[in-house]
Write a protein that holds these residues in place. Structure first.
Motif, PDB file in Angstrom:
ATOM      1  N   ALA A 133       0.811  -1.215   0.000  1.00  0.00           N
ATOM      2  CA  ALA A 133       0.000   0.000   0.000  1.00  0.00           C
ATOM      3  C   ALA A 133       0.844   1.265   0.000  1.00  0.00           C
ATOM      4  N   GLY A 134       2.012   1.184   0.621  1.00  0.00           N
ATOM      5  CA  GLY A 134       2.875   2.359   0.679  1.00  0.00           C
ATOM      6  C   GLY A 134       3.430   2.788  -0.663  1.00  0.00           C
ATOM      7  N   THR A 135       3.349   1.933  -1.669  1.00  0.00           N
ATOM      8  CA  THR A 135       3.856   2.267  -3.007  1.00  0.00           C
ATOM      9  C   THR A 135       2.762   2.802  -3.926  1.00  0.00           C
ATOM     10  N   LEU A 136       1.529   2.873  -3.437  1.00  0.00           N
ATOM     11  CA  LEU A 136       0.434   3.386  -4.254  1.00  0.00           C
ATOM     12  C   LEU A 136       0.484   4.903  -4.354  1.00  0.00           C
ATOM     13  N   SER A 137      -0.151   5.442  -5.383  1.00  0.00           N
ATOM     14  CA  SER A 137      -0.297   6.894  -5.487  1.00  0.00           C
ATOM     15  C   SER A 137      -1.267   7.388  -4.422  1.00  0.00           C
ATOM     16  N   GLY A 138      -1.311   8.705  -4.244  1.00  0.00           N
ATOM     17  CA  GLY A 138      -2.222   9.265  -3.252  1.00  0.00           C
ATOM     18  C   GLY A 138      -3.672   8.931  -3.546  1.00  0.00           C
ATOM     19  N   GLY A 139      -4.053   9.001  -4.810  1.00  0.00           N
ATOM     20  CA  GLY A 139      -5.425   8.672  -5.178  1.00  0.00           C
ATOM     21  C   GLY A 139      -5.752   7.215  -4.933  1.00  0.00           C
ATOM     22  N   GLU A 140      -4.809   6.339  -5.238  1.00  0.00           N
ATOM     23  CA  GLU A 140      -5.023   4.916  -5.008  1.00  0.00           C
ATOM     24  C   GLU A 140      -5.113   4.607  -3.519  1.00  0.00           C
ATOM     25  N   PRO A 162     -11.708  13.487   1.995  1.00  0.00           N
ATOM     26  CA  PRO A 162     -11.345  12.469   1.012  1.00  0.00           C
ATOM     27  C   PRO A 162     -10.704  13.006  -0.262  1.00  0.00           C
ATOM     28  N   SER A 163     -10.896  14.299  -0.576  1.00  0.00           N
ATOM     29  CA  SER A 163     -10.325  14.832  -1.817  1.00  0.00           C
ATOM     30  C   SER A 163      -8.970  15.495  -1.617  1.00  0.00           C
ATOM     31  N   MET A 164      -8.498  15.550  -0.380  1.00  0.00           N
ATOM     32  CA  MET A 164      -7.274  16.300  -0.094  1.00  0.00           C
ATOM     33  C   MET A 164      -6.079  15.756  -0.886  1.00  0.00           C
ATOM     34  N   GLY A 165      -5.410  16.637  -1.620  1.00  0.00           N
ATOM     35  CA  GLY A 165      -4.194  16.280  -2.334  1.00  0.00           C
ATOM     36  C   GLY A 165      -4.395  15.488  -3.606  1.00  0.00           C
ATOM     37  N   LEU A 166      -5.633  15.335  -4.052  1.00  0.00           N
ATOM     38  CA  LEU A 166      -5.893  14.523  -5.239  1.00  0.00           C
ATOM     39  C   LEU A 166      -6.015  15.385  -6.485  1.00  0.00           C
ATOM     40  N   ALA A 167      -5.608  14.808  -7.620  1.00  0.00           N
ATOM     41  CA  ALA A 167      -5.821  15.459  -8.904  1.00  0.00           C
ATOM     42  C   ALA A 167      -7.319  15.524  -9.187  1.00  0.00           C
ATOM     43  N   PRO A 168      -7.761  16.544  -9.945  1.00  0.00           N
ATOM     44  CA  PRO A 168      -9.198  16.711 -10.196  1.00  0.00           C
ATOM     45  C   PRO A 168      -9.889  15.464 -10.745  1.00  0.00           C
ATOM     46  N   VAL A 169      -9.236  14.721 -11.625  1.00  0.00           N
ATOM     47  CA  VAL A 169      -9.876  13.531 -12.187  1.00  0.00           C
ATOM     48  C   VAL A 169     -10.112  12.478 -11.112  1.00  0.00           C
ATOM     49  N   VAL A 171     -10.494  13.228  -7.866  1.00  0.00           N
ATOM     50  CA  VAL A 171     -11.546  13.772  -6.997  1.00  0.00           C
ATOM     51  C   VAL A 171     -12.908  13.327  -7.518  1.00  0.00           C
ATOM     52  N   ASP A 172     -13.091  13.391  -8.836  1.00  0.00           N
ATOM     53  CA  ASP A 172     -14.357  12.958  -9.431  1.00  0.00           C
ATOM     54  C   ASP A 172     -14.613  11.484  -9.167  1.00  0.00           C
ATOM     55  N   VAL A 173     -13.572  10.653  -9.277  1.00  0.00           N
ATOM     56  CA  VAL A 173     -13.714   9.220  -9.027  1.00  0.00           C
ATOM     57  C   VAL A 173     -14.150   8.965  -7.586  1.00  0.00           C
ATOM     58  N   VAL A 174     -13.518   9.660  -6.647  1.00  0.00           N
ATOM     59  CA  VAL A 174     -13.822   9.472  -5.232  1.00  0.00           C
ATOM     60  C   VAL A 174     -15.246   9.915  -4.920  1.00  0.00           C
ATOM     61  N   PHE A 175     -15.661  11.065  -5.457  1.00  0.00           N
ATOM     62  CA  PHE A 175     -17.004  11.553  -5.153  1.00  0.00           C
ATOM     63  C   PHE A 175     -18.080  10.711  -5.834  1.00  0.00           C
ATOM     64  N   GLU A 176     -17.782  10.170  -6.989  1.00  0.00           N
ATOM     65  CA  GLU A 176     -18.725   9.224  -7.603  1.00  0.00           C
ATOM     66  C   GLU A 176     -18.880   7.986  -6.728  1.00  0.00           C
ATOM     67  N   ALA A 177     -17.771   7.532  -6.142  1.00  0.00           N
ATOM     68  CA  ALA A 177     -17.834   6.370  -5.243  1.00  0.00           C
ATOM     69  C   ALA A 177     -18.655   6.693  -3.998  1.00  0.00           C
ATOM     70  N   ILE A 178     -18.497   7.900  -3.451  1.00  0.00           N
ATOM     71  CA  ILE A 178     -19.259   8.297  -2.269  1.00  0.00           C
ATOM     72  C   ILE A 178     -20.753   8.275  -2.573  1.00  0.00           C
ATOM     73  N   GLN A 179     -21.130   8.790  -3.721  1.00  0.00           N
ATOM     74  CA  GLN A 179     -22.542   8.777  -4.100  1.00  0.00           C
ATOM     75  C   GLN A 179     -23.062   7.353  -4.271  1.00  0.00           C
ATOM     76  N   ARG A 180     -22.233   6.510  -4.836  1.00  0.00           N
ATOM     77  CA  ARG A 180     -22.648   5.113  -5.018  1.00  0.00           C
ATOM     78  C   ARG A 180     -22.825   4.432  -3.666  1.00  0.00           C
ATOM     79  N   ILE A 181     -21.900   4.678  -2.753  1.00  0.00           N
ATOM     80  CA  ILE A 181     -21.992   4.076  -1.418  1.00  0.00           C
ATOM     81  C   ILE A 181     -23.286   4.512  -0.740  1.00  0.00           C
ATOM     82  N   ALA A 182     -23.608   5.800  -0.851  1.00  0.00           N
ATOM     83  CA  ALA A 182     -24.844   6.313  -0.251  1.00  0.00           C
ATOM     84  C   ALA A 182     -26.076   5.689  -0.900  1.00  0.00           C
ATOM     85  N   SER A 183     -26.022   5.477  -2.210  1.00  0.00           N
ATOM     86  CA  SER A 183     -27.172   4.893  -2.911  1.00  0.00           C
ATOM     87  C   SER A 183     -27.427   3.463  -2.469  1.00  0.00           C
ATOM     88  N   GLU A 184     -26.415   2.833  -1.881  1.00  0.00           N
ATOM     89  CA  GLU A 184     -26.559   1.457  -1.394  1.00  0.00           C
ATOM     90  C   GLU A 184     -27.019   1.410   0.060  1.00  0.00           C
TER      91      GLU A 184
END
Length: 236
Positions: A133-140, A162-169, A171-184
């Motif tokens: 895990a320590g070798t992953l990017s910040g977004g990963e 959750p978006s701190m330090g992430l590239a805009p693309v 950030v979109d992935v993370v927020f889409e995941a948050i919405q999906r989690i809430a929809s479940e």
């Protein structure tokens, strides 16, 4: 009845009075945004709810039970999971081992199914499942931290920046995941410096200032609030 009730909590760092009577409610299946400037008390609020800090006054009720003095590990077993600021992944464990750690409180036989669900939500993690895990990017790492929290099957998910330090693309992935989690059906309490993104996906929001709730309203109304626009959304 609300899933979470925070009632007049006072939390201290030594002699520093960080939370000064914070109160709010979170209903089932809501996304609630906590916004505010640095030092407003947002992270302290999450740490207090999650059992990492104990309030000196007030009380917290989760699913009808008082939890103000309950240990953090016991709260995970009861359905509260937190994704901390800075991700907090286990750097020397693999992606898959990190996810297994997220399920440590479980005794059922469905962990492998949730592992598959985590990989389906975040395909990058499946590609890197044997990678440290320590070798992953910040977004990963952020994806991993969210997926690890979900492995405990929470009813209430606390997300700290959750978006701190992430590239805009990403950030979109993370927020889409948050919405999906809430929809479940997972209830989400979201602390987020990017107030614009947070209010776009939230049902309601609370603005913290100097350890107190200064404004509370629906997310739509907060986006139209002049103070919120000028102070947190960058709109003159």
């Amino acid at each position: 009845m609300a899933l979470l009730e925070v009632n007049d909590i006072h939390t201290f760092y030594g002699n520093i009075h960080a939370l000064k009577g914070v109160s709010f409610e979170v209903d089932n299946a809501e996304i609630i945004a906590l916004i505010g400037s640095n030092g407003a008390g947002k992270t302290t609020t999450l740490r207090t709810i999650s059992g990492l800090m104990a309030p000196r006054g007030g009380n917290i009720v989760y699913d009808g039970r008082e939890i103000s003095s309950t240990r953090a590990d016991l709260l995970v077993a009861r359905g509260i999971s937190m994704v901390p600021e800075g991700r907090g992944v286990f750097a020397k464990l693999t992606v898959e081992e990190n996810l297994d750690m997220g399920a440590y409180v479980r005794t059922d036989d469905d962990v492998s199914e949730d592992l598959d669900s985590a990989f389906e939500m975040f395909p990058r993690l499946q590609e890197r499942r044997k990678q440290f895990a320590g070798t992953l990017s910040g977004g990963e790492q952020q994806m991993l931290a969210i997926a690890r929290a979900l492995m405990s099957r929470p009813r209430l998910l606390l997300l700290d920046e959750p978006s701190m330090g992430l590239a805009p693309v990403l950030v979109d992935v993370v927020f889409e995941a948050i919405q999906r989690i809430a929809s479940e059906g997972v209830t989400i309490l979201l602390v987020e410096q990017n107030a614009h993104m947070a209010l776009q996906i939230a049902n309601r929001g609370y603005v913290l200032q100097s350890g107190e709730v200064a404004i509370s309203d629906t997310a739509a109304n907060l986006q139209q609030n002049e103070v919120v626009q000028k102070t947190y959304l960058g709109i003159d």
